[in-house]
Design an enzyme around this catalytic site. Structure first.
Site, short mmCIF file in Angstrom:
data_model
loop_
_atom_site.label_atom_id
_atom_site.label_comp_id
_atom_site.label_asym_id
_atom_site.label_seq_id
_atom_site.Cartn_x
_atom_site.Cartn_y
_atom_site.Cartn_z
N THR A 130 5.11 -4.84 6.34
CA THR A 130 4.22 -3.82 5.80
C THR A 130 3.56 -3.11 6.97
OG1 THR A 130 3.56 -5.31 4.01
CG2 THR A 130 2.15 -3.42 4.36
N ARG A 150 9.97 -6.85 -8.30
CA ARG A 150 8.90 -7.57 -7.59
C ARG A 150 8.02 -6.57 -6.81
NH1 ARG A 150 6.95 -7.94 -2.14
NH2 ARG A 150 5.83 -9.89 -1.94
N VAL A 151 6.72 -6.74 -6.95
CA VAL A 151 5.76 -5.93 -6.18
C VAL A 151 4.81 -6.90 -5.49
CG1 VAL A 151 3.86 -4.26 -6.34
CG2 VAL A 151 5.89 -3.97 -7.77
N ASP A 199 1.46 -7.34 -2.43
CA ASP A 199 0.04 -6.99 -2.34
C ASP A 199 -0.22 -5.55 -1.91
OD1 ASP A 199 1.21 -7.75 0.19
OD2 ASP A 199 -0.80 -7.58 1.05
N GLY A 239 2.00 -9.27 5.36
CA GLY A 239 2.54 -10.61 5.16
C GLY A 239 2.86 -10.89 3.71
#
Ligand code: GLY
Length: 299
Positions: free
Chosen positions: A158, A186-187, A189, A210
């Protein structure tokens, strides 16, 4: 002229991001949100970065499914997209969600329709030669998803960035292709307000890098900003939030997670679960760009 006071950003993509923020901030008539969007968009466009945008890693169906979010301190407004297929700059779409709709997050098909209506071009699969090659290796069972414990293949996972201007106004944003070869739908944070990013003008901001499953279940960005609100300096706030996550979710120690924070004074801090060459952050000021290694909290 209102210029850049400080910008910080996570991981290998953070270098491109803070340098682009610094450059963008020199243009007259621009604001913290423009710098942030351009900084994150530069990382999204860089095919050598394998954690965000067009250079990222696809899901298990071979689709580049991108997530991004942006949040502004002074207005306390946010915009996010998740599971966006076919568009090279999810952060630009997230900004339009914030600026042009009464909503905060658009996902999947709805996000795609919105992006098209806003004039963005659907470019289809978006795979590069490299990501296609890696996906084919994944299909052949040649990619060891356990190698790093958490699918941070070929880079971080990210880019999260925080910007403060010379009027001390804050904004933050994130962009990611998520876990490599993730389950479709899937998602993590990154697009979750309070999970992967949060800002509260007058207090500060935090962003994460992370394993999203760990950080979204403890509201990591919001938790860190609340530590700032209690008066902790950013370094202590990041470490305290990381200790909370380790207490609540000891399994996070098997994964790589980093939170970075900036307070209203323009001081930065960060903490991570474990050693990983990509889990650092970058800081840009008018004096230049530096790399910072956050302390490991897991040992
Ligand atoms: N931190 C990005 C993700 O878990 O998707």
């Amino acid at each position: 002229m209102n210029g850049l006071k400080i910008a910080i950003a996570t991981g290998p993509s953070g270098f491109v991001t803070v340098n682009s923020i610094l450059e963008a901030s020199k243009a007259s008539g621009t604001s913290r949100l423009d710098w942030l969007e351009l900084g994150l968009a530069a990382a999204e466009a860089d095919e050598t970065l394998h954690d965000v945008g067009v250079g990222g890693m696809p899901d298990a169906l071979g689709r580049m499914s991108l997530d991004a979010a942006i949040m502004d301190g002074p207005t306390h407004r946010a915009g996010a997209v998740a599971g966006l297929l076919g568009f090279r700059s999810p952060i630009a779409v997230a900004r339009r969600v914030m600026d042009c709709t009464p909503h905060v997050m658009l996902v999947g098909e709805g996000a795609k329709r919105f992006a098209e209506a806003q004039g963005f071009t659907d470019e289809g699969a978006l795979l590069t030669d490299y990501s296609r090659e890696r996906y084919e290796a994944f299909l052949r069972g040649e990619v060891d998803l356990e190698a790093t414990g958490d699918q941070h293949i070929d880079g971080g996972d990210t880019v999260g960035a925080i910007v403060m201007d010379t009027d001390n106004q804050l904004a933050c944003g994130t962009s990611t292709s998520g876990l490599a070869f993730k389950m479709p739908g899937r998602v993590g944070d990154s697009p979750i307000i309070g999970g992967g990013l949060y800002v509260e003008q007058g207090i500060g901001s935090a962003v994460c890098l992370g394993m999203g499953e760990q950080m979204m279940q403890v509201g990591m960005a919001m938790r860190t900003v609340m530590k700032l609100a209690q008066g902790l300096p950013p370094q202590a706030a990041a470490e305290a939030a990381m200790r909370d996550m380790i207490r609540l979710r000891p399994s996070c120690l098997g994964t790589t997670c980093l939170v970075i924070a900036l307070n209203q004074a323009g001081d930065a801090g960060g903490a991570r679960t474990k050693e990983h060459p990509d889990f650092h952050y970058w800081q840009a000021t008018q004096s230049g760009v530096i790399k910072i290694e956050a302390p490991v909290m897991g040992d």
